[in-house]
Design a protein around this motif. Structure first.
Motif, PDB file in Angstrom:
ATOM      1  N   VAL A   8       6.299  32.681  41.307  1.00  0.00           N
ATOM      2  CA  VAL A   8       6.573  33.094  42.683  1.00  0.00           C
ATOM      3  C   VAL A   8       5.405  33.375  43.358  1.00  0.00           C
ATOM      4  CG1 VAL A   8       8.404  33.926  44.090  1.00  0.00           C
ATOM      5  CG2 VAL A   8       9.118  33.458  42.529  1.00  0.00           C
ATOM      6  N   ALA A   9       5.705  32.536  44.617  1.00  0.00           N
ATOM      7  CA  ALA A   9       4.510  33.760  45.612  1.00  0.00           C
ATOM      8  C   ALA A   9       5.234  34.342  46.648  1.00  0.00           C
ATOM      9  CB  ALA A   9       3.436  32.606  45.893  1.00  0.00           C
ATOM     10  N   ALA A  10       4.768  34.739  47.106  1.00  0.00           N
ATOM     11  CA  ALA A  10       4.913  35.933  48.652  1.00  0.00           C
ATOM     12  C   ALA A  10       3.788  35.588  49.598  1.00  0.00           C
ATOM     13  CB  ALA A  10       5.365  36.772  48.519  1.00  0.00           C
ATOM     14  N   VAL A  11       3.771  35.281  50.321  1.00  0.00           N
ATOM     15  CA  VAL A  11       2.756  34.984  51.522  1.00  0.00           C
ATOM     16  C   VAL A  11       2.927  35.610  53.031  1.00  0.00           C
ATOM     17  CG1 VAL A  11       1.293  33.701  52.547  1.00  0.00           C
ATOM     18  CG2 VAL A  11       1.592  32.920  50.142  1.00  0.00           C
ATOM     19  N   ILE A  12       2.300  36.447  53.880  1.00  0.00           N
ATOM     20  CA  ILE A  12       1.988  36.405  54.706  1.00  0.00           C
ATOM     21  C   ILE A  12       1.190  36.048  55.489  1.00  0.00           C
ATOM     22  CG2 ILE A  12       2.472  38.597  56.663  1.00  0.00           C
ATOM     23  CD1 ILE A  12       3.448  40.613  54.417  1.00  0.00           C
ATOM     24  N   LEU A  13       1.003  35.489  56.677  1.00  0.00           N
ATOM     25  CA  LEU A  13       0.642  34.696  56.749  1.00  0.00           C
ATOM     26  C   LEU A  13      -0.174  34.866  58.736  1.00  0.00           C
ATOM     27  CD1 LEU A  13       1.494  30.504  56.882  1.00  0.00           C
ATOM     28  CD2 LEU A  13      -0.486  31.548  55.323  1.00  0.00           C
ATOM     29  N   ASP A  14      -1.998  35.413  58.434  1.00  0.00           N
ATOM     30  CA  ASP A  14      -2.225  35.590  59.527  1.00  0.00           C
ATOM     31  C   ASP A  14      -1.804  34.702  60.760  1.00  0.00           C
ATOM     32  OD1 ASP A  14      -3.590  37.046  61.544  1.00  0.00           O
ATOM     33  OD2 ASP A  14      -5.208  37.263  60.654  1.00  0.00           O
ATOM     34  N   PRO A  15      -1.253  35.166  62.331  1.00  0.00           N
ATOM     35  CA  PRO A  15      -1.149  34.585  62.857  1.00  0.00           C
ATOM     36  C   PRO A  15      -2.544  34.093  64.091  1.00  0.00           C
ATOM     37  CG  PRO A  15      -0.563  36.369  63.481  1.00  0.00           C
ATOM     38  CD  PRO A  15      -0.532  36.707  62.574  1.00  0.00           C
ATOM     39  N   LYS A  16      -3.396  35.194  63.663  1.00  0.00           N
ATOM     40  CA  LYS A  16      -5.080  34.812  64.305  1.00  0.00           C
ATOM     41  C   LYS A  16      -5.860  33.887  63.815  1.00  0.00           C
ATOM     42  CE  LYS A  16      -4.398  39.602  66.140  1.00  0.00           C
ATOM     43  NZ  LYS A  16      -4.828  40.674  66.245  1.00  0.00           N
ATOM     44  N   ARG A  17      -5.577  34.178  62.562  1.00  0.00           N
ATOM     45  CA  ARG A  17      -6.235  32.888  61.401  1.00  0.00           C
ATOM     46  C   ARG A  17      -5.455  31.636  61.263  1.00  0.00           C
ATOM     47  NH1 ARG A  17      -9.733  35.908  56.892  1.00  0.00           N
ATOM     48  NH2 ARG A  17     -11.008  34.443  56.999  1.00  0.00           N
ATOM     49  N   PRO A  18      -4.928  30.913  61.954  1.00  0.00           N
ATOM     50  CA  PRO A  18      -4.106  29.451  61.197  1.00  0.00           C
ATOM     51  C   PRO A  18      -4.892  28.810  60.089  1.00  0.00           C
ATOM     52  CG  PRO A  18      -5.359  28.976  63.419  1.00  0.00           C
ATOM     53  CD  PRO A  18      -5.264  30.430  63.321  1.00  0.00           C
ATOM     54  N   ILE A  19      -3.918  27.817  59.416  1.00  0.00           N
ATOM     55  CA  ILE A  19      -4.251  27.251  58.440  1.00  0.00           C
ATOM     56  C   ILE A  19      -3.874  26.112  58.822  1.00  0.00           C
ATOM     57  CG2 ILE A  19      -3.660  26.910  56.053  1.00  0.00           C
ATOM     58  CD1 ILE A  19      -3.877  29.920  55.536  1.00  0.00           C
ATOM     59  N   ILE A  20      -4.481  24.781  58.623  1.00  0.00           N
ATOM     60  CA  ILE A  20      -3.980  23.925  58.800  1.00  0.00           C
ATOM     61  C   ILE A  20      -3.792  22.559  57.937  1.00  0.00           C
ATOM     62  CG2 ILE A  20      -4.782  21.356  60.356  1.00  0.00           C
ATOM     63  CD1 ILE A  20      -4.768  24.077  62.121  1.00  0.00           C
ATOM     64  N   GLY A  21      -2.890  22.047  58.036  1.00  0.00           N
ATOM     65  CA  GLY A  21      -2.130  21.574  57.030  1.00  0.00           C
ATOM     66  C   GLY A  21      -1.430  21.494  55.416  1.00  0.00           C
ATOM     67  N   LEU A  22      -0.611  22.910  56.517  1.00  0.00           N
ATOM     68  CA  LEU A  22       0.026  23.683  55.271  1.00  0.00           C
ATOM     69  C   LEU A  22       1.335  22.293  55.372  1.00  0.00           C
ATOM     70  CD1 LEU A  22      -0.261  26.880  57.081  1.00  0.00           C
ATOM     71  CD2 LEU A  22      -1.049  25.752  54.550  1.00  0.00           C
TER      72      LEU A  22
END
Length: 201
Positions: free
Chosen positions: A32-46
């Protein structure tokens, strides 16, 4: 369509996406993974990890680890799966992943239709969330890349089973290998095909 989720749009605060890989296979841990993304560093293609090529998943996993505010990988072992059943073991691993985050979220979005008991924050289940919510998609990618790497490592030790191809799922090749070469320590003995193989030995 992947969305950022309710977290930043509503100003709620840190929201974690959670997803698992490995409920269906006949062997290995559920990851299992838990992830908190950073809105200031978007990741393209999720995207849902199953819809990405292995090469693209690997590249995105590196980017997620680099850019996300927090990532935690957790697991439930084969012994725990056999003792608890796969659903309860998965829920346990989800709780471990959330609890292991370096930053504590105020809310979690869980892929599927069940919220694990005992989470340290409120949560909602999102059916097919890995195709809807960016943080869940990121979690699905990180978890799959991790578990697939473990299956490749197991393949190097036991190439006759073909783990590099089926990743432990109950394919014809895997079932034939079970009958020919027997059950490994990594096999889930509570799963019917493995149980049947043990009974016939």
């Amino acid at each position: 369509m992947i969305q950022a989720g309710l977290d930043w749009a509503l100003g709620v605060g840190l929201v974690a996406g959670v997803d698992e890989v490995g409920r269906g296979p006949l062997l290995g841990d559920v990851v299992v993974a838990a992830v908190i993304l950073d809105p200031k560093r978007p990741i393209i293609g999720l995207q849902d990890s199953k819809k990405l090529s292995e090469k693209r998943r690997a590249a995105l996993a590196v980017e997620i680890h680099e850019k996300a505010l927090a990532v935690c990988l957790a697991r439930a072992s084969v012994a725990e799966i056999d003792a608890l059943n796969i659903l309860q073991a998965t829920l346990l691993a989800m709780r471990r992943a959330v609890e292991g985050l370096a930053l504590q979220p105020v809310f979690c979005q869980i892929d599927g239709n069940r919220v694990p008991p005992g989470l340290p924050c409120p949560a909602e289940a999102v059916i097919k969330g890995d195709g809807k919510i960016a943080a869940i998609a990121a979690a699905s990618i990180v978890a799959k890349v991790q578990r697939d790497s473990e299956m490749h490592a197991l393949h190097r030790r036991h190439p006759e089973y073909g783990f590099d191809r089926h990743k432990g799922y109950g394919t014809k090749q895997h079932l034939a290998a079970l009958l020919t070469f027997g059950v490994l320590a990594e096999h889930r003995r509570s799963f019917a095909p493995v149980k049947a193989c043990i009974a016939n030995q």
